[in-house]
Design a protein around this motif. Sequence first.
Motif, short mmCIF file in Angstrom:
data_model
loop_
_atom_site.label_atom_id
_atom_site.label_comp_id
_atom_site.label_asym_id
_atom_site.label_seq_id
_atom_site.Cartn_x
_atom_site.Cartn_y
_atom_site.Cartn_z
N HIS A 134 -60.39 34.74 -71.81
CA HIS A 134 -61.63 34.40 -72.51
C HIS A 134 -61.36 34.04 -73.96
N PHE A 135 -60.10 34.08 -74.33
CA PHE A 135 -59.73 33.65 -75.67
C PHE A 135 -58.79 32.46 -75.56
N THR A 136 -58.92 31.69 -74.50
CA THR A 136 -58.08 30.51 -74.30
C THR A 136 -58.22 29.61 -75.52
N GLU A 188 -86.07 58.81 -73.92
CA GLU A 188 -84.92 58.21 -74.60
C GLU A 188 -83.88 57.69 -73.60
N VAL A 189 -83.87 58.25 -72.40
CA VAL A 189 -82.92 57.78 -71.41
C VAL A 189 -83.26 56.34 -71.01
N PHE A 190 -84.54 56.05 -70.83
CA PHE A 190 -84.96 54.69 -70.51
C PHE A 190 -84.60 53.75 -71.66
N PHE A 191 -84.85 54.20 -72.89
CA PHE A 191 -84.48 53.38 -74.05
C PHE A 191 -82.98 53.10 -74.06
N GLY A 192 -82.18 54.12 -73.78
CA GLY A 192 -80.72 53.95 -73.72
C GLY A 192 -80.32 52.90 -72.69
N GLY A 193 -80.98 52.94 -71.54
CA GLY A 193 -80.68 51.96 -70.51
C GLY A 193 -80.96 50.54 -70.96
N LEU A 194 -82.13 50.36 -71.62
CA LEU A 194 -82.47 49.02 -72.14
C LEU A 194 -81.45 48.57 -73.19
N LEU A 195 -81.10 49.49 -74.09
CA LEU A 195 -80.14 49.16 -75.14
C LEU A 195 -78.81 48.73 -74.52
N GLY A 196 -78.33 49.51 -73.55
CA GLY A 196 -77.07 49.17 -72.89
C GLY A 196 -77.13 47.82 -72.20
N LEU A 197 -78.24 47.57 -71.56
CA LEU A 197 -78.43 46.31 -70.84
C LEU A 197 -78.36 45.12 -71.80
N VAL A 198 -79.09 45.21 -72.91
CA VAL A 198 -79.12 44.11 -73.88
C VAL A 198 -77.76 43.91 -74.54
N VAL A 199 -77.14 45.01 -74.99
CA VAL A 199 -75.85 44.90 -75.68
C VAL A 199 -74.79 44.33 -74.74
N ALA A 200 -74.77 44.79 -73.49
CA ALA A 200 -73.78 44.29 -72.54
C ALA A 200 -73.97 42.79 -72.30
N THR A 201 -75.22 42.39 -72.15
CA THR A 201 -75.48 40.98 -71.88
C THR A 201 -75.08 40.10 -73.07
N LEU A 202 -75.42 40.56 -74.29
CA LEU A 202 -75.01 39.81 -75.48
C LEU A 202 -73.49 39.76 -75.62
N THR A 203 -72.83 40.87 -75.33
CA THR A 203 -71.36 40.90 -75.40
C THR A 203 -70.76 39.89 -74.43
N ALA A 204 -71.33 39.83 -73.23
CA ALA A 204 -70.82 38.89 -72.23
C ALA A 204 -70.96 37.45 -72.72
N MET A 205 -72.11 37.15 -73.37
CA MET A 205 -72.29 35.80 -73.92
C MET A 205 -71.24 35.53 -74.98
N TRP A 206 -71.01 36.50 -75.85
CA TRP A 206 -70.05 36.35 -76.93
C TRP A 206 -68.64 36.14 -76.38
N LEU A 207 -68.34 36.78 -75.24
CA LEU A 207 -67.02 36.66 -74.64
C LEU A 207 -66.90 35.41 -73.77
N ARG A 208 -67.99 34.60 -73.74
CA ARG A 208 -67.99 33.35 -72.97
C ARG A 208 -67.56 33.56 -71.53
#
Lengths: 328, 328, 328
Positions: free
Chosen positions: A321-323, B58-78
Motif C-alpha cells: 500500500h506504499f507502492t 459508552e460501549v456503543f459510542f466506542g463501537g461507532l468511534l472504532g468503526l469511523v476511525v478504521a474506515t478512515l484509516t483504510a481510506m488513508w492506506l488506499r
Amino acid sequence: MQAALERWESLCSGSGALRFVDILLRGTGQVMFQNHPLTGLLFLVGIAWGSWAAGVPEVFFGGLLGLVVATLTAMWLRVDPAGLASGLFGYNGVLVGLALPTFMAPSPLLWAYVALGAAVSVVAMLGTANVVKTFQVSALTAPFVLVTWIMLLASHALTGLDGSGLAEGAKIVMLDPAEANPLDLGAFLAGVAKSISQVFLKGDMLAALLLLAGLAVSSLWAAAAALAGAVVAVTTAHLLGAESTLVSAGLLGFSPVLTAIALATVFYQPSARVVLYALLGTVFTVVVQVAMNVAFVPLGIPTLTAPFVLASWLFLLPRQHFTGEAEP
Amino acid sequence: MQAALERWESLCSGSGALRFVDILLRGTGQVMFQNHPLTGLLFLVGIAWGSWAAGVPEVFFGGLLGLVVATLTAMWLRVDPAGLASGLFGYNGVLVGLALPTFMAPSPLLWAYVALGAAVSVVAMLGTANVVKTFQVSALTAPFVLVTWIMLLASHALTGLDGSGLAEGAKIVMLDPAEANPLDLGAFLAGVAKSISQVFLKGDMLAALLLLAGLAVSSLWAAAAALAGAVVAVTTAHLLGAESTLVSAGLLGFSPVLTAIALATVFYQPSARVVLYALLGTVFTVVVQVAMNVAFVPLGIPTLTAPFVLASWLFLLPRQHFTGEAEP
Amino acid sequence: MQAALERWESLCSGSGALRFVDILLRGTGQVMFQNHPLTGLLFLVGIAWGSWAAGVPEVFFGGLLGLVVATLTAMWLRVDPAGLASGLFGYNGVLVGLALPTFMAPSPLLWAYVALGAAVSVVAMLGTANVVKTFQVSALTAPFVLVTWIMLLASHALTGLDGSGLAEGAKIVMLDPAEANPLDLGAFLAGVAKSISQVFLKGDMLAALLLLAGLAVSSLWAAAAALAGAVVAVTTAHLLGAESTLVSAGLLGFSPVLTAIALATVFYQPSARVVLYALLGTVFTVVVQVAMNVAFVPLGIPTLTAPFVLASWLFLLPRQHFTGEAEP
C-alpha cells in the motif's frame, strides 16, 4: 569513509581470515539491519563496554562465541554465499550468545549451551526465512527469540544450568499506580539512550552512543530512526502510565527502536504518509511490549525482541500500500 | 426490499457523505459476513439498545468511534476500493471499539486507545489477509482478536487505563460439578438468544432479535444458520457439563454461532454432507471455546472470538473436499 | 517377508473388509512414518500389551476407536485415495484415542468425546497439510497435538468428563537439584526403552521391543534411528541435569525418538553431514521437550508430541541445504 571501506574490502579479498572477520562484523551490524563492517565494530565496542561496565564481561564473551559458532554453522550448512557475506547468519547467533549469559551464571556447560543455541539459530534462520519469504517479509530476529525462549524456559528444569537470573513464574496482577511516577528530564534522557542500548541487552548510555555512531557510519537515516523511535517509545510508555523504572531503564523502548529502523530501512522513499505509518507502528510496538511483558509473567522468561518481530511483521505485511514509496 | 436498496444505492452514488455512511453500515454487517446496509443498521440499533439496557452507553459510542476511525484509516492506506465499499475494513474496528470500553472504564485516554486500536486493526486486516490468502481462507475476526488481546493485556500494566473490568490472572482448577446444573426452558432460550447477541458482546434478548432480523433481511439462510448454531452450542455445552451460568449468558455460544454462519456462507450448495460437516464444526467450536476459556485463566483476558477463528479456519481449510458443493 | 506382503496385498484386493483392516494397520504404522501393515500389527500388539500391563485396557480400546472413526471420517470426506490407503488419515486418530483415556476416566461420554476428536483430527490433518505443503514439510503429528490439547484443556471446565488424570495449573519454579540424581545402568536402559514406548504413551519395556520389531520389519534404518535417538535423548537430558524420574520413565525421550526417525526418513542418502545434522536436531528436541514441560505447568496439560513437531519442522524446513543427500 568510502575509500577506507574499499581498502578494507580489498584486504578481505586477499585473506580468508580477514574475510571471516568481515563476516563477523557485518553479522553484528545486521542486528540493526546494517551491512557494514565498521558498524559491526562500533557495536562490538559498545557491547564490550556495556558488559565491562555492568561487571559481566562473560556476556561479551558469550556474544562473540555465539557469533563465531553461528557463522561456522552457516558455512557448514552451505548457505547462500551472498547472505553469508552480508552477515545474515550471524546476527541471531550474537544475540543468543549475549542473552543466555545475561540470565544464567557462567559455567562450562553454559558455553556448550550457547554453542548449541548459536548453531540452532542458523537452522531456525533458514527455516523462518523459508516460511516468511512466502509473505515477502524477512525473518527479523525471530530465530533468536524462538531459540532463546526455548533455552531459557528449559533452564528452569535443568539443574546443570544456573538460570538464577530468571524470575520464577508469577501471577498477573494490576500495576500499582504508585509505580508510574513522573519522569524528570534526566530519567527521560536515560530512557531514550538505554532504549537503544537494550537492543543488545545493555542499559548503558555510552554503549548507546557507540551504537548510534555505528548506525550513523552506515546510514544517517537509520540512526535518526533509532533516536526518533526511542523518543516516541519513552513518551508513549510514560503517557500511558507504564512503570517508570522500566521506562527509564530502556526496557520498553528497545523493540520500538528496532521497529522504527525496520520500517525506515524498508521504505526508501520517505514521505509524510510513510513517516506517519512508521510512527503508528512504533507507538503500537510499545503497547505490544507492555502486553507481552504481562503475558510472560507466568512463564518466568523475558520477551526479548518478540514485540519488535510481531509488530514489524504486522506493519511490513501490507507494504504494497506504499507502492512507489517502498522498495519494490 | 430490492427497490429500497436500489434507491439507497442511487442516493449514495450522488453523495460522498451518504456513501461513507453506507460503508459504515456495511462494515457493521460484515461482523456476521453480511454486505448489506440495512443489516448494518439493524445491528447498530441492536448494539445501541444492548448498551443502553446494560447501562453502558459508552460501549456503543466506542463501537461507532472504532468503526469511523478504521474506515478512515483504510481510506488513508488506499486499500482495495471494492473491499472498502463492502465494509471489509470496518468490522474489526467496530469490534475493537465495543470490546475495549466493555472491559475498561471510560476516560479521554481510553478513546485515544480505541482510535489507536481501530487504526491498527486495518493494518492487521491487510497483514492477516496477505498471509491467509495463501491458504485460500479469509481473515475472519483474527485482526480484531489480535489487536484487542494485545491492548487488554497491556492495560494490566498501564495505570493510564482503568482495566478494572478484567479479571486478574488466576490458577487453573477443575470446575466444581455444582456449577453445572440442569437448565430449565427459560435458561435454555436465554442461552440461545444471548449466544447470538454476545457476538457483539451483549447479553440481551431484544438485541438478539434485532441481530436476527438484520441477518434475515440480507440472508434467511444466514439467519437460520445463526439460530441453529446457537441451539447446537447451548445443547452441546450443557450435555458436556459446562458451567450453567456461562451457558445461559450466551458466553459459550457466540463463537459457534459465527462458525455456523461462516460455514453456511461459504458452502453455497447445501447438502446433507455439508450440513453434517457444519454441525461437526459447530460442536467442535464449543469445545474450543471451553478450552480457550481455561487456557486464558492465567492471563486475565477474555478469548473474544478466537475460538470461532481457530475452528473456522480448521474447517474451511479442507473445503476443496466439498467441490461441487462449495463456492469455487 | 516380501512374499508374505504380496500375498496379503492380493487378499486385500479381493476383500473390502481386509482392505479396511490394511488401512487401519498402516495408519498405526504411520505414527512412526511406516507404511507397512505388519509394522502396524506389531505396534497394536505393543499398545495392547502396554495397556494391559498398566491395568488400563480401556486405553487400547480408545486407540482402536479413534483409529476406526478417523479412517471412516476420511472416507466420508473423500480424501486423496493414495493417502488414505497408506494410512495417512489414521495415525492422528489412534493417538487421540490413546491420549484421551490416558488422562480421563472411562465413561460413555468419553467414548463420544474420543469419536469427536478422531473425526476432527481428520479435518485438522487436511487443514494442516494444506498449510504446511506451502513450505514443503508434512503435517507430522500436529493435528493430534492440536485436537488433543483443546480437548484436554476443555475437560478442566466440563463436569461431564472426568479429567482427574490431569494436573491442575501450577506455578513455574526452579527444579530442585536433588531431583536430578545419577542414573545407574538399569535406569539408563529403562529410559532408552521407555523413550520408544512413550511414543504411544506407554512406559513399558516389552512394548518398546515390539515397537522396535515393528520398525525393523519395515526399515532397519528407522529402527536404528529410533534406538539412537533414544540413547542420545537420555544422555543429553541427564548431562543437562533434568529430573531423573522423567528421564528413566522415557518422558523426555519420545519426541527426540520421533525427530530422529523423521530426519532419517527424509534424508535418504545418509552422510556424515546428515548424521551430524540429525544429531543436532535430536539434541535440540530434548531442550524443546524440557522447555515445553515448563511452559505447560500453568496450563495443566501435557505437551504430547509437540516438541517433536516443532523441532522437526525447524530442522526439515532448511532441507534444501542437503540437496543430493535428501529426497528431492
